[in-house]
Design a protein around this motif. Structure first.
Motif, PDB file in Angstrom:
ATOM      1  N   THR A 110     -17.759  -4.011  -4.626  1.00 27.58           N
ATOM      2  CA  THR A 110     -16.677  -4.354  -5.564  1.00 27.58           C
ATOM      3  C   THR A 110     -17.035  -5.617  -6.342  1.00 27.58           C
ATOM      4  N   HIS A 120      -7.587  -7.201  -6.626  1.00 30.95           N
ATOM      5  CA  HIS A 120      -6.725  -6.956  -5.468  1.00 30.95           C
ATOM      6  C   HIS A 120      -5.481  -6.183  -5.910  1.00 30.95           C
ATOM      7  N   ALA A 121      -5.681  -5.151  -6.715  1.00 27.01           N
ATOM      8  CA  ALA A 121      -4.564  -4.407  -7.301  1.00 27.01           C
ATOM      9  C   ALA A 121      -3.535  -3.912  -6.278  1.00 27.01           C
ATOM     10  N   PRO A 122      -3.943  -3.382  -5.114  1.00 23.49           N
ATOM     11  CA  PRO A 122      -2.935  -2.898  -4.158  1.00 23.49           C
ATOM     12  C   PRO A 122      -1.937  -3.970  -3.734  1.00 23.49           C
ATOM     13  N   LEU A 123      -2.369  -5.227  -3.714  1.00 20.22           N
ATOM     14  CA  LEU A 123      -1.467  -6.304  -3.315  1.00 20.22           C
ATOM     15  C   LEU A 123      -0.378  -6.532  -4.350  1.00 20.22           C
ATOM     16  N   GLU A 182       1.028  -4.252  -6.134  1.00 23.78           N
ATOM     17  CA  GLU A 182       2.011  -3.200  -5.903  1.00 23.78           C
ATOM     18  C   GLU A 182       2.885  -3.528  -4.694  1.00 23.78           C
ATOM     19  N   GLN A 183       2.276  -4.062  -3.641  1.00 25.80           N
ATOM     20  CA  GLN A 183       3.052  -4.450  -2.468  1.00 25.80           C
ATOM     21  C   GLN A 183       4.047  -5.552  -2.814  1.00 25.80           C
ATOM     22  N   ASP A 230      -0.658   0.574 -10.771  1.00 27.17           N
ATOM     23  CA  ASP A 230      -0.652  -0.259  -9.569  1.00 27.17           C
ATOM     24  C   ASP A 230       0.401  -1.352  -9.634  1.00 27.17           C
TER      25      ASP A 230
END
Length: 307
Positions: free
Chosen positions: A183, A4-7, A9-10, A49
């Motif tokens: 994934t 869940h890499a984008p999370l 960064e968020q 990320d």
């Protein structure tokens, strides 16, 4: 392996005191929380990320399960006497040492936050935030609003609506959604496992399932064995129930059984689900396990029209 890499960064852009991570059971909320804690304390070069480097002193301490600045608080699965807890609860004793009369928690949130961080930021991960008792939640409010030493709270819950409003109102929200099947397949292959169709279907996009593949595979095999034995004869069903009793893991077997029944007619599944609920209630009430599993097998045979 961060799925869940984008999370991450968020979360890295978040400047507040508390984050509420919500999503289905085993979707990967705890892994995301650990990754956020790692990133908050990382001393090395961060990834594109925002993920932690994985090789600095802080990252190595976290990987070893010995990070001085990260505390995980969860409901106790067993009572002080060693029996399975009848209901999940994070009590006031998890927050304040003097209220932990039975010494269920080795480290308490209030005392943990009194100490300055060894690296960058103290992080408290509250797994199962929906199980915070009112007393515990109220005791946390002042800490969440004005955390000592810029501490960060990460509350994890399956459904925001089940978390006490006092916690929700003081937290920013981050949804952790199921991943695509491809994934999950890629993650299995990268970790040296076969991307079996049954396993991918059972995972249903939940990264947390990958954390205990042996347990999942064993539960699926046991569920298939019981299901196959039900239609042979009564003796075969009772023997399979006896074997299931000895291997039963409440974390995996109930879901594996329901997964095995997924192709049956809705009315049969509903009756079998009721039988499974009755079994779990009996076990939580400390009824005889042997008798409970025998009754369960009889009830499921009846649910499937096999008696």
């Amino acid at each position: 392996m961060i799925l869940h890499a984008p999370l991450i960064e968020q979360a890295d852009a978040f400047t507040g005191n508390a984050l509420l991570l919500t999503g289905p059971a085993r979707v990967g909320k705890l892994a995301v929380a650990w990754a956020i804690a790692a990133a908050q304390n990382c001393q090395g070069a961060r990834g594109m990320d925002g993920g932690a480097c994985g090789i600095c002193r802080s990252c190595l301490a976290l990987a070893a399960g010995a990070h001085p600045d990260v505390l995980l608080v969860e409901p106790r699965a067993t009572t002080a006497t060693g029996k399975a807890a009848r209901r999940k609860l994070i009590p006031i004793g998890a927050v304040l040492k003097e209220r932990d009369k039975t010494r269920e928690y080795e480290t308490h949130i209030y005392e943990f936050l009194e100490v300055r961080p060894s690296f960058a930021r103290r992080v408290v991960i509250v797994g199962g935030a929906e199980h915070l008792g009112p007393e515990a939640a109220n005791a946390l409010l002042k800490l969440v609003e004005e955390p000592p030493h810029r501490a960060l709270f990460l509350f994890l819950a399956e459904d925001r609506r089940s978390v006490l409003p006092t916690i929700v109102s003081r937290s920013s929200r981050l949804g952790v959604a199921p991943l695509a099947d491809h994934t999950i397949e890629s993650a299995l292959i990268r970790s040296g496992h076969e991307a079996a169709a049954e396993l991918v279907a059972f995972a249903a996009g939940r990264a947390g399932v990958l954390a205990d593949l042996d347990g999942v595979r064993g539960a699926l095999e046991d569920a298939r064995e019981l299901d196959n034995s039900l239609g042979v004869n009564l003796l075969s069903a009772l023997e399979a129930a006896e074997r299931l009793e000895k291997r039963f893991d409440p974390a995996w077997h109930p879901e594996a059984l329901r997964f095995t029944w997924r192709q049956r007619p809705a009315h049969q599944r509903a009756r079998a689900d009721s039988a499974l609920d009755a079994l779990q209630s009996a076990l939580e009430a400390y009824a005889s396990p042997s008798l409970s599993f025998q009754v369960f097998a009889l009830n499921v045979r009846e649910a499937f029209g096999l008696s």
